[in-house]
Design a protein around this motif. Structure first.
Motif, short mmCIF file in Angstrom:
data_model
loop_
_atom_site.label_atom_id
_atom_site.label_comp_id
_atom_site.label_asym_id
_atom_site.label_seq_id
_atom_site.Cartn_x
_atom_site.Cartn_y
_atom_site.Cartn_z
N TRP A 67 -5.35 -4.15 3.35
CA TRP A 67 -4.87 -4.69 2.09
C TRP A 67 -3.85 -3.75 1.46
CZ3 TRP A 67 -5.02 -3.12 -3.02
CH2 TRP A 67 -4.68 -4.08 -3.97
N LEU A 68 -4.13 -2.43 1.51
CA LEU A 68 -3.20 -1.45 0.95
C LEU A 68 -1.86 -1.50 1.66
CD1 LEU A 68 -5.56 1.63 0.47
CD2 LEU A 68 -4.74 0.05 -1.30
N LEU A 69 -1.87 -1.62 2.97
CA LEU A 69 -0.61 -1.72 3.73
C LEU A 69 0.17 -2.97 3.34
CD1 LEU A 69 -1.69 -0.49 7.26
CD2 LEU A 69 -0.13 0.65 5.66
N GLN A 70 -0.53 -4.08 3.15
CA GLN A 70 0.14 -5.31 2.72
C GLN A 70 0.75 -5.14 1.33
OE1 GLN A 70 -2.97 -8.19 3.12
NE2 GLN A 70 -2.77 -8.31 5.34
N ARG A 71 0.04 -4.46 0.43
CA ARG A 71 0.55 -4.20 -0.91
C ARG A 71 1.78 -3.30 -0.86
NH1 ARG A 71 -0.02 -6.82 -5.24
NH2 ARG A 71 0.23 -4.91 -6.42
N ASN A 72 1.76 -2.29 0.02
CA ASN A 72 2.89 -1.37 0.13
C ASN A 72 4.19 -2.11 0.41
OD1 ASN A 72 1.42 0.91 -0.41
ND2 ASN A 72 1.26 1.57 1.72
N ALA A 73 4.12 -3.19 1.19
CA ALA A 73 5.32 -3.94 1.54
C ALA A 73 5.97 -4.58 0.32
CB ALA A 73 4.98 -5.01 2.58
N ARG A 74 5.20 -4.81 -0.75
CA ARG A 74 5.73 -5.46 -1.95
C ARG A 74 6.02 -4.50 -3.09
NH1 ARG A 74 1.20 -10.04 -2.10
NH2 ARG A 74 0.10 -8.14 -2.59
N MET A 75 5.69 -3.24 -2.93
CA MET A 75 5.84 -2.27 -4.02
C MET A 75 7.15 -1.51 -3.85
SD MET A 75 1.84 -1.13 -4.14
CE MET A 75 2.05 0.27 -5.16
N TYR A 76 7.71 -1.08 -4.98
CA TYR A 76 8.96 -0.34 -4.96
C TYR A 76 8.75 1.02 -5.62
CZ TYR A 76 13.80 0.89 -5.74
OH TYR A 76 15.00 1.55 -5.74
N GLY A 77 9.12 2.08 -4.93
CA GLY A 77 9.06 3.42 -5.51
C GLY A 77 7.73 4.13 -5.37
N VAL A 78 6.67 3.39 -5.16
CA VAL A 78 5.34 3.98 -4.96
C VAL A 78 4.66 3.29 -3.79
CG1 VAL A 78 4.98 4.67 -7.36
CG2 VAL A 78 4.23 2.43 -6.61
N SER A 79 3.70 3.97 -3.21
CA SER A 79 2.92 3.36 -2.13
C SER A 79 1.54 3.98 -2.11
CB SER A 79 3.62 3.57 -0.78
OG SER A 79 3.74 4.95 -0.51
N PHE A 80 0.63 3.26 -1.52
CA PHE A 80 -0.72 3.79 -1.32
C PHE A 80 -0.72 4.63 -0.06
CE2 PHE A 80 -1.67 -0.02 -3.86
CZ PHE A 80 -2.46 0.54 -4.84
N SER A 81 -1.54 5.67 -0.08
CA SER A 81 -1.72 6.50 1.11
C SER A 81 -3.18 6.93 1.17
CB SER A 81 -0.79 7.72 1.06
OG SER A 81 -1.06 8.49 -0.08
N ILE A 82 -3.59 7.42 2.31
CA ILE A 82 -4.94 7.95 2.46
C ILE A 82 -4.84 9.36 3.03
CG2 ILE A 82 -6.07 5.70 2.72
CD1 ILE A 82 -6.13 6.23 5.74
N ASP A 83 -5.81 10.17 2.69
CA ASP A 83 -5.84 11.52 3.24
C ASP A 83 -6.77 11.56 4.45
OD1 ASP A 83 -8.44 11.59 2.23
OD2 ASP A 83 -8.00 13.09 0.70
N GLY A 84 -6.99 12.73 5.00
CA GLY A 84 -7.81 12.87 6.19
C GLY A 84 -9.25 12.41 6.03
N ALA A 85 -9.75 12.42 4.79
CA ALA A 85 -11.12 11.97 4.52
C ALA A 85 -11.19 10.48 4.24
CB ALA A 85 -11.69 12.75 3.34
N GLY A 86 -10.02 9.82 4.14
CA GLY A 86 -9.99 8.39 3.85
C GLY A 86 -9.91 8.07 2.37
N ASP A 87 -9.75 9.09 1.52
CA ASP A 87 -9.58 8.85 0.09
C ASP A 87 -8.20 8.24 -0.16
OD1 ASP A 87 -12.04 10.06 -0.21
OD2 ASP A 87 -11.22 11.97 -0.89
N VAL A 88 -8.11 7.39 -1.17
CA VAL A 88 -6.89 6.63 -1.44
C VAL A 88 -6.11 7.27 -2.60
CG1 VAL A 88 -5.96 4.37 -2.10
CG2 VAL A 88 -8.01 4.52 -0.67
N TYR A 89 -4.80 7.39 -2.42
CA TYR A 89 -3.89 7.95 -3.42
C TYR A 89 -2.72 7.00 -3.62
CZ TYR A 89 -6.33 12.36 -2.80
OH TYR A 89 -7.29 13.33 -2.76
N LEU A 90 -2.12 7.09 -4.80
CA LEU A 90 -0.87 6.39 -5.08
C LEU A 90 0.21 7.48 -5.09
CD1 LEU A 90 0.26 3.60 -5.74
CD2 LEU A 90 0.01 4.18 -8.16
N THR A 91 1.24 7.30 -4.29
CA THR A 91 2.26 8.31 -4.11
C THR A 91 3.63 7.71 -4.38
OG1 THR A 91 0.91 9.33 -2.38
CG2 THR A 91 3.21 9.99 -2.46
N GLY A 92 4.44 8.46 -5.10
CA GLY A 92 5.81 8.02 -5.38
C GLY A 92 6.79 9.15 -5.23
N ARG A 93 8.05 8.79 -5.06
CA ARG A 93 9.14 9.78 -4.97
C ARG A 93 10.27 9.32 -5.88
NH1 ARG A 93 7.84 13.11 -0.87
NH2 ARG A 93 7.07 12.26 1.05
N VAL A 94 10.79 10.29 -6.62
CA VAL A 94 11.93 10.03 -7.50
C VAL A 94 13.04 10.98 -7.11
CG1 VAL A 94 12.68 9.86 -9.89
CG2 VAL A 94 10.28 9.53 -9.35
#
Length: 94
Positions: A67-94
């Motif tokens: 679901w997160l990967l599908q959401r990433n395709a529609r988001m601009y400037g930010v995306s969901f990511s997971i770390d090595g433990a599987g925790d979810v983060y919202l990450t953006g770059r400006v």
């Protein structure tokens, strides 16, 4: 860039601390006494913003990740990511 970041954080009266060269932990105020902690990492050409969203779910985590990967395709400037433990983060770059 670090001088600008520190000036803006101070002017906005945000709680923050430096965690290393060009790296900051900032506490953003929320509603109902909730707060969001974000990491700001100043790079040579961009500012990375990271915010914790949730711990890795015990069940059906593959469905959540899809679901997160599908959401990433529609988001601009930010995306969901997971770390090595599987925790979810919202990450953006400006």
């Amino acid at each position: 860039m670090t001088e600008l970041i520190e000036r803006v954080l101070t002017e906005r009266e945000l709680e923050w601390e430096s965690t290393g060269p060009g790296a900051y932990v900032v506490t953003l105020p929320g509603t109902h006494k909730l707060k969001t902690v974000v990491n700001l990492i100043a790079g040579e050409h961009a500012l990375r913003v990271e915010a914790f969203v949730m711990r890795r779910p015990d069940e059906r985590h593959e469905e959540l990740w899809a679901w997160l990967l599908q959401r990433n395709a529609r988001m601009y400037g930010v995306s969901f990511s997971i770390d090595g433990a599987g925790d979810v983060y919202l990450t953006g770059r400006v």
